[in-house]
Design a protein around this motif. Structure first.
Motif, PDB file in Angstrom:
ATOM      1  N   GLN A  88       1.012  -1.280   0.386  1.00 42.89           N
ATOM      2  CA  GLN A  88       0.511   0.088   0.163  1.00 42.89           C
ATOM      3  C   GLN A  88       1.220   1.412   0.428  1.00 42.89           C
ATOM      4  OE1 GLN A  88      -3.347   0.039  -0.229  1.00 42.89           O
ATOM      5  NE2 GLN A  88      -3.658  -2.198  -0.474  1.00 42.89           N
ATOM      6  N   PRO A  89       0.768   2.097  -0.604  1.00 40.20           N
ATOM      7  CA  PRO A  89       1.793   3.111  -1.152  1.00 40.20           C
ATOM      8  C   PRO A  89       1.540   4.122   0.441  1.00 40.20           C
ATOM      9  CG  PRO A  89      -0.014   3.144  -3.454  1.00 40.20           C
ATOM     10  CD  PRO A  89      -0.348   2.068  -2.027  1.00 40.20           C
ATOM     11  N   SER A  90       2.620   4.530   0.805  1.00 44.42           N
ATOM     12  CA  SER A  90       3.022   5.729   1.834  1.00 44.42           C
ATOM     13  C   SER A  90       2.446   7.312   1.303  1.00 44.42           C
ATOM     14  CB  SER A  90       4.259   5.461   2.264  1.00 44.42           C
ATOM     15  OG  SER A  90       4.823   6.112   1.954  1.00 44.42           O
ATOM     16  N   GLU A  91       2.724   7.833   2.463  1.00 43.21           N
ATOM     17  CA  GLU A  91       2.134   8.994   1.832  1.00 43.21           C
ATOM     18  C   GLU A  91       3.808   9.330   1.046  1.00 43.21           C
ATOM     19  OE1 GLU A  91       3.431  12.040   5.566  1.00 43.21           O
ATOM     20  OE2 GLU A  91       3.880  10.058   6.689  1.00 43.21           O
ATOM     21  N   TYR A  92       4.256   9.256   1.219  1.00 41.46           N
ATOM     22  CA  TYR A  92       5.942   9.444  -0.189  1.00 41.46           C
ATOM     23  C   TYR A  92       5.193   9.200  -1.783  1.00 41.46           C
ATOM     24  CZ  TYR A  92       7.817  10.854   4.371  1.00 41.46           C
ATOM     25  OH  TYR A  92       8.435  11.565   5.674  1.00 41.46           O
ATOM     26  N   GLY A  93       3.977   7.881  -1.161  1.00 41.70           N
ATOM     27  CA  GLY A  93       4.346   7.373  -2.692  1.00 41.70           C
ATOM     28  C   GLY A  93       4.332   8.419  -3.861  1.00 41.70           C
ATOM     29  N   LEU A  94       4.514   7.321  -4.973  1.00 44.05           N
ATOM     30  CA  LEU A  94       4.719   8.250  -6.655  1.00 44.05           C
ATOM     31  C   LEU A  94       4.268   7.268  -7.729  1.00 44.05           C
ATOM     32  CD1 LEU A  94       6.182  10.741  -8.647  1.00 44.05           C
ATOM     33  CD2 LEU A  94       7.895   8.954  -8.167  1.00 44.05           C
ATOM     34  N   THR A  95       3.222   7.990  -8.280  1.00 46.32           N
ATOM     35  CA  THR A  95       3.072   7.152  -9.616  1.00 46.32           C
ATOM     36  C   THR A  95       2.555   8.052 -10.248  1.00 46.32           C
ATOM     37  OG1 THR A  95       0.412   7.431  -9.387  1.00 46.32           O
ATOM     38  CG2 THR A  95       1.752   5.626  -8.290  1.00 46.32           C
ATOM     39  N   ALA A  96       2.985   8.110 -11.938  1.00 43.66           N
ATOM     40  CA  ALA A  96       3.808   8.834 -12.685  1.00 43.66           C
ATOM     41  C   ALA A  96       3.295   8.497 -13.876  1.00 43.66           C
ATOM     42  CB  ALA A  96       4.838   9.817 -12.822  1.00 43.66           C
ATOM     43  N   GLU A  97       2.704   8.482 -15.300  1.00 45.21           N
ATOM     44  CA  GLU A  97       2.342   7.801 -16.949  1.00 45.21           C
ATOM     45  C   GLU A  97       3.204   8.921 -17.730  1.00 45.21           C
ATOM     46  OE1 GLU A  97      -1.004   6.747 -17.300  1.00 45.21           O
ATOM     47  OE2 GLU A  97      -1.118   5.315 -15.907  1.00 45.21           O
ATOM     48  N   GLY A  98       3.916   8.951 -18.620  1.00 44.67           N
ATOM     49  CA  GLY A  98       4.000   9.746 -19.497  1.00 44.67           C
ATOM     50  C   GLY A  98       5.309   9.686 -20.844  1.00 44.67           C
ATOM     51  N   THR A  99       5.963  10.265 -21.351  1.00 39.90           N
ATOM     52  CA  THR A  99       7.197   9.985 -21.583  1.00 39.90           C
ATOM     53  C   THR A  99       8.642   9.701 -21.185  1.00 39.90           C
ATOM     54  OG1 THR A  99       7.859  12.401 -22.181  1.00 39.90           O
ATOM     55  CG2 THR A  99       6.353  12.026 -23.336  1.00 39.90           C
ATOM     56  N   ILE A 100       9.810   9.640 -21.148  1.00 42.21           N
ATOM     57  CA  ILE A 100      10.612   9.188 -20.677  1.00 42.21           C
ATOM     58  C   ILE A 100      10.716  10.329 -19.947  1.00 42.21           C
ATOM     59  CG2 ILE A 100      12.687   8.732 -21.255  1.00 42.21           C
ATOM     60  CD1 ILE A 100      12.240   6.054 -22.378  1.00 42.21           C
ATOM     61  N   ASP A 101      11.328  11.486 -21.126  1.00 43.12           N
ATOM     62  CA  ASP A 101      11.599  13.225 -20.658  1.00 43.12           C
ATOM     63  C   ASP A 101      10.642  12.978 -18.974  1.00 43.12           C
ATOM     64  OD1 ASP A 101      13.748  15.042 -20.351  1.00 43.12           O
ATOM     65  OD2 ASP A 101      11.245  16.548 -20.951  1.00 43.12           O
ATOM     66  N   GLU A 102       9.228  13.085 -19.331  1.00 42.34           N
ATOM     67  CA  GLU A 102       8.546  13.376 -18.358  1.00 42.34           C
ATOM     68  C   GLU A 102       8.691  13.056 -17.227  1.00 42.34           C
ATOM     69  OE1 GLU A 102       4.470  14.397 -20.745  1.00 42.34           O
ATOM     70  OE2 GLU A 102       4.719  12.593 -20.589  1.00 42.34           O
ATOM     71  N   LEU A 103       8.379  11.295 -16.921  1.00 41.97           N
ATOM     72  CA  LEU A 103       8.933  10.483 -16.108  1.00 41.97           C
ATOM     73  C   LEU A 103      10.140  11.193 -15.110  1.00 41.97           C
ATOM     74  CD1 LEU A 103       7.805   7.567 -17.532  1.00 41.97           C
ATOM     75  CD2 LEU A 103       6.414   8.738 -16.108  1.00 41.97           C
ATOM     76  N   ALA A 104      11.201  11.192 -16.202  1.00 37.88           N
ATOM     77  CA  ALA A 104      12.772  11.598 -15.431  1.00 37.88           C
ATOM     78  C   ALA A 104      12.459  13.300 -14.435  1.00 37.88           C
ATOM     79  CB  ALA A 104      13.694  11.843 -16.506  1.00 37.88           C
ATOM     80  N   ALA A 105      11.339  14.170 -14.827  1.00 42.42           N
ATOM     81  CA  ALA A 105      10.837  14.858 -14.005  1.00 42.42           C
ATOM     82  C   ALA A 105      10.099  14.698 -12.950  1.00 42.42           C
ATOM     83  CB  ALA A 105      10.479  15.384 -15.161  1.00 42.42           C
ATOM     84  N   ALA A 106       9.131  13.944 -13.273  1.00 40.99           N
ATOM     85  CA  ALA A 106       8.495  13.740 -11.992  1.00 40.99           C
ATOM     86  C   ALA A 106       9.075  13.122 -11.312  1.00 40.99           C
ATOM     87  CB  ALA A 106       7.491  12.644 -13.055  1.00 40.99           C
ATOM     88  N   SER A 107       9.799  12.217 -11.828  1.00 42.50           N
ATOM     89  CA  SER A 107      11.202  11.599 -10.590  1.00 42.50           C
ATOM     90  C   SER A 107      12.168  12.366  -9.828  1.00 42.50           C
ATOM     91  CB  SER A 107      11.801  10.063 -10.613  1.00 42.50           C
ATOM     92  OG  SER A 107      10.774   9.204 -11.923  1.00 42.50           O
ATOM     93  N   ALA A 108      12.743  13.011 -10.723  1.00 43.87           N
ATOM     94  CA  ALA A 108      13.333  14.206 -10.227  1.00 43.87           C
ATOM     95  C   ALA A 108      13.165  15.128  -9.652  1.00 43.87           C
ATOM     96  CB  ALA A 108      14.596  15.053 -11.140  1.00 43.87           C
ATOM     97  N   ALA A 109      11.807  15.638  -9.259  1.00 41.70           N
ATOM     98  CA  ALA A 109      11.536  16.326  -8.494  1.00 41.70           C
ATOM     99  C   ALA A 109      10.619  15.725  -6.734  1.00 41.70           C
ATOM    100  CB  ALA A 109       9.658  17.295  -8.511  1.00 41.70           C
ATOM    101  N   TRP A 110       9.991  14.384  -7.536  1.00 42.72           N
ATOM    102  CA  TRP A 110      10.463  13.787  -6.370  1.00 42.72           C
ATOM    103  C   TRP A 110      11.433  13.137  -5.053  1.00 42.72           C
ATOM    104  CZ3 TRP A 110      11.447   8.654  -4.903  1.00 42.72           C
ATOM    105  CH2 TRP A 110      10.324   7.631  -3.651  1.00 42.72           C
ATOM    106  N   PHE A 111      12.810  12.754  -5.637  1.00 39.26           N
ATOM    107  CA  PHE A 111      13.694  12.405  -5.175  1.00 39.26           C
ATOM    108  C   PHE A 111      14.235  13.726  -4.480  1.00 39.26           C
ATOM    109  CE2 PHE A 111      14.410   8.902  -8.048  1.00 39.26           C
ATOM    110  CZ  PHE A 111      14.974   8.165  -6.898  1.00 39.26           C
TER     111      PHE A 111
END
Length: 215
Positions: A88-111
Protein backbone atom coordinates in the motif's frame (compact mmCIF):
# COMPACT_ATOMS: atom_id res chain seq x y z
CA UNK A 1 26.73 21.89 -6.84
CA UNK A 2 28.47 18.62 -6.13
CA UNK A 3 31.07 16.37 -7.73
CA UNK A 4 28.96 13.35 -6.93
CA UNK A 5 27.65 11.58 -10.03
CA UNK A 6 24.07 10.47 -9.51
CA UNK A 7 22.60 7.38 -11.17
CA UNK A 8 25.71 6.28 -13.04
CA UNK A 9 25.48 3.30 -15.41
CA UNK A 10 28.35 0.97 -14.51
CA UNK A 11 27.56 -1.45 -17.34
CA UNK A 12 25.41 0.35 -19.94
CA UNK A 13 24.99 -2.82 -22.00
CA UNK A 14 22.95 -4.31 -19.14
CA UNK A 15 20.25 -1.67 -19.67
CA UNK A 16 17.71 -1.25 -22.43
CA UNK A 17 17.69 1.81 -24.66
CA UNK A 18 14.70 3.32 -22.81
CA UNK A 19 16.33 2.64 -19.44
CA UNK A 20 19.54 4.36 -20.54
CA UNK A 21 17.53 7.33 -21.78
CA UNK A 22 15.59 7.56 -18.50
CA UNK A 23 18.80 7.33 -16.46
CA UNK A 24 20.46 10.05 -18.55
CA UNK A 25 17.47 12.38 -18.22
CA UNK A 26 17.28 11.77 -14.47
CA UNK A 27 21.03 12.24 -14.02
CA UNK A 28 20.93 15.55 -15.89
CA UNK A 29 18.41 16.87 -13.36
CA UNK A 30 20.38 15.73 -10.31
CA UNK A 31 23.60 17.69 -10.73
CA UNK A 32 22.83 20.20 -7.96
CA UNK A 33 21.55 17.73 -5.35
CA UNK A 34 23.39 17.42 -2.05
CA UNK A 35 25.24 14.12 -1.81
CA UNK A 36 25.86 14.50 1.93
CA UNK A 37 25.38 11.01 3.44
CA UNK A 38 23.66 9.95 0.20
CA UNK A 39 24.34 7.58 -2.69
CA UNK A 40 22.39 6.29 -5.68
CA UNK A 41 21.96 3.03 -7.54
CA UNK A 42 20.53 1.87 -10.84
CA UNK A 43 19.40 -1.76 -11.04
CA UNK A 44 18.66 -3.07 -14.57
CA UNK A 45 15.29 -4.60 -15.30
CA UNK A 46 16.08 -8.22 -16.22
CA UNK A 47 12.56 -9.62 -15.62
CA UNK A 48 11.21 -6.52 -13.84
CA UNK A 49 11.39 -2.72 -13.89
CA UNK A 50 14.46 -0.56 -13.84
CA UNK A 51 15.06 0.56 -10.25
CA UNK A 52 16.51 3.99 -9.49
CA UNK A 53 17.31 4.14 -5.78
CA UNK A 54 18.75 6.58 -3.26
CA UNK A 55 20.26 5.43 0.02
CA UNK A 56 20.97 7.59 3.06
CA UNK A 57 23.60 6.30 5.44
CA UNK A 58 25.67 7.52 8.34
CA UNK A 59 27.26 4.93 10.61
CA UNK A 60 24.39 2.74 9.41
CA UNK A 61 22.01 2.66 6.46
CA UNK A 62 18.95 4.51 7.74
CA UNK A 63 16.76 5.24 4.71
CA UNK A 64 16.20 4.01 1.15
CA UNK A 65 13.69 5.18 -1.42
CA UNK A 66 13.34 5.02 -5.16
CA UNK A 67 11.28 4.42 -8.28
CA UNK A 68 10.40 1.42 -10.42
CA UNK A 69 10.51 2.50 -14.08
CA UNK A 70 8.30 0.52 -16.50
CA UNK A 71 8.95 2.42 -19.71
CA UNK A 72 5.81 4.55 -19.95
CA UNK A 73 4.96 4.66 -16.25
CA UNK A 74 6.65 4.45 -12.85
CA UNK A 75 5.94 3.93 -9.18
CA UNK A 76 8.03 5.30 -6.32
CA UNK A 77 8.08 5.13 -2.53
CA UNK A 78 10.25 4.37 0.47
CA UNK A 79 11.57 0.83 0.14
CA UNK A 80 10.40 -1.72 2.68
CA UNK A 81 12.80 -4.61 1.99
CA UNK A 82 15.66 -4.47 -0.45
CA UNK A 83 14.28 -2.71 -3.53
CA UNK A 84 10.66 -3.67 -2.79
CA UNK A 85 7.91 -1.06 -2.62
CA UNK A 86 5.16 -1.28 0.02
CA UNK A 87 1.98 -3.10 -0.95
CA UNK A 88 0.00 0.00 0.00
CA UNK A 89 1.58 3.34 -1.00
CA UNK A 90 2.82 5.47 1.86
CA UNK A 91 2.36 9.22 2.13
CA UNK A 92 5.55 9.50 0.07
CA UNK A 93 4.20 7.39 -2.78
CA UNK A 94 4.66 8.51 -6.38
CA UNK A 95 2.88 7.31 -9.53
CA UNK A 96 3.34 8.84 -12.97
CA UNK A 97 2.73 8.11 -16.63
CA UNK A 98 4.16 9.78 -19.72
CA UNK A 99 7.21 10.07 -21.89
CA UNK A 100 10.67 9.21 -20.66
CA UNK A 101 11.48 12.89 -20.18
CA UNK A 102 8.24 13.50 -18.29
CA UNK A 103 8.89 10.51 -16.03
CA UNK A 104 12.46 11.66 -15.37
CA UNK A 105 11.18 15.13 -14.46
CA UNK A 106 8.56 13.71 -12.08
CA UNK A 107 11.12 11.38 -10.49
CA UNK A 108 13.71 14.14 -10.10
CA UNK A 109 11.23 16.44 -8.37
CA UNK A 110 10.21 13.62 -6.05
CA UNK A 111 13.80 12.62 -5.20
CA UNK A 112 14.75 16.24 -4.58
CA UNK A 113 11.79 16.76 -2.25
CA UNK A 114 12.81 13.80 -0.11
CA UNK A 115 16.49 14.74 -0.19
CA UNK A 116 15.63 18.23 1.04
CA UNK A 117 14.13 16.91 4.28
CA UNK A 118 16.40 17.56 7.30
CA UNK A 119 17.67 14.45 9.08
CA UNK A 120 18.96 14.31 12.64
CA UNK A 121 20.39 11.61 14.87
CA UNK A 122 19.03 11.60 18.42
CA UNK A 123 21.22 10.02 21.10
CA UNK A 124 20.38 8.98 24.67
CA UNK A 125 23.31 8.93 27.10
CA UNK A 126 23.87 7.24 30.45
CA UNK A 127 27.24 7.66 32.17
CA UNK A 128 28.48 9.18 28.89
CA UNK A 129 27.59 6.03 26.93
CA UNK A 130 25.01 6.02 24.14
CA UNK A 131 22.37 3.45 25.03
CA UNK A 132 19.82 4.41 22.37
CA UNK A 133 19.86 6.22 19.05
CA UNK A 134 17.28 7.25 16.48
CA UNK A 135 17.57 8.72 12.99
CA UNK A 136 14.55 10.87 12.15
CA UNK A 137 13.22 13.42 9.72
CA UNK A 138 13.48 16.56 11.83
CA UNK A 139 10.53 18.30 10.19
CA UNK A 140 8.03 15.51 10.95
CA UNK A 141 9.83 13.63 13.75
CA UNK A 142 9.32 10.45 11.73
CA UNK A 143 11.62 7.60 12.74
CA UNK A 144 13.88 6.27 9.99
CA UNK A 145 16.04 3.87 11.99
CA UNK A 146 16.57 3.26 15.69
CA UNK A 147 18.51 1.11 18.12
CA UNK A 148 18.57 0.30 21.83
CA UNK A 149 21.66 -1.06 23.61
CA UNK A 150 20.63 -2.66 26.88
CA UNK A 151 24.15 -3.04 28.40
CA UNK A 152 24.55 0.74 28.45
CA UNK A 153 21.01 1.62 29.53
CA UNK A 154 20.00 2.81 33.02
CA UNK A 155 18.44 0.18 35.26
CA UNK A 156 14.77 -0.35 34.57
CA UNK A 157 14.58 1.41 31.21
CA UNK A 158 14.10 -1.78 29.20
CA UNK A 159 11.39 -3.00 31.56
CA UNK A 160 9.63 0.38 31.40
CA UNK A 161 9.60 0.31 27.59
CA UNK A 162 8.13 -3.18 27.56
CA UNK A 163 5.54 -2.30 30.19
CA UNK A 164 4.54 0.76 28.16
CA UNK A 165 4.04 -1.34 25.03
CA UNK A 166 6.92 0.30 23.17
CA UNK A 167 7.88 -2.93 21.43
CA UNK A 168 7.60 -3.84 17.75
CA UNK A 169 7.80 -7.18 15.96
CA UNK A 170 10.20 -9.68 17.50
CA UNK A 171 10.93 -7.68 20.63
CA UNK A 172 12.36 -4.53 19.00
CA UNK A 173 12.31 -1.78 21.61
CA UNK A 174 11.07 1.58 20.37
CA UNK A 175 12.84 4.79 21.37
CA UNK A 176 9.53 6.66 21.18
CA UNK A 177 8.95 5.42 24.73
CA UNK A 178 12.07 7.12 26.09
CA UNK A 179 12.28 10.62 27.58
CA UNK A 180 13.66 13.40 25.33
CA UNK A 181 17.07 12.53 23.89
CA UNK A 182 20.22 13.90 25.52
CA UNK A 183 21.81 15.10 22.30
CA UNK A 184 21.17 15.41 18.60
CA UNK A 185 23.49 15.48 15.60
CA UNK A 186 22.77 17.15 12.28
CA UNK A 187 23.02 14.47 9.60
CA UNK A 188 21.52 16.14 6.52
CA UNK A 189 20.29 19.69 6.20
CA UNK A 190 19.76 22.16 9.02
CA UNK A 191 16.61 21.66 11.12
CA UNK A 192 14.75 24.66 12.43
CA UNK A 193 15.14 25.32 16.16
CA UNK A 194 11.49 24.56 16.84
CA UNK A 195 11.79 21.07 15.39
CA UNK A 196 14.13 19.84 18.15
CA UNK A 197 12.88 19.18 21.71
CA UNK A 198 13.99 21.98 24.01
CA UNK A 199 15.66 19.51 26.39
CA UNK A 200 17.85 18.07 23.63
CA UNK A 201 21.08 19.92 22.86
CA UNK A 202 23.23 19.92 19.75
CA UNK A 203 26.26 17.65 20.09
CA UNK A 204 29.57 19.47 19.67
CA UNK A 205 31.49 16.22 19.15
CA UNK A 206 30.42 13.08 17.35
CA UNK A 207 30.58 9.70 19.08
CA UNK A 208 29.61 6.17 18.03
CA UNK A 209 26.04 4.98 17.66
CA UNK A 210 26.69 2.86 20.73
CA UNK A 211 29.51 3.51 23.16
CA UNK A 212 31.21 6.36 24.92
CA UNK A 213 30.64 9.95 23.79
CA UNK A 214 32.32 12.00 26.56
CA UNK A 215 29.72 14.66 25.90
Amino acid sequence: MTDHRWFELEDPEDFTESERAFAAALRARATSWSAEKASSDLVPSEDGPLIAAVSLSDDVLFEEFGVHFHGDRLVGDRFVCGWDLPEQPSEYGLTAEGTIDELAAASAAWFEKLLSKPVVLYVWLHDNYAYAARYAYADTNETLSQAFYEPYAPDGVKEALIAGGHVFGQGWLQTVGLPPATLYVRVRGVPEDGQIPAQTRLAEKRGPISGVWYA
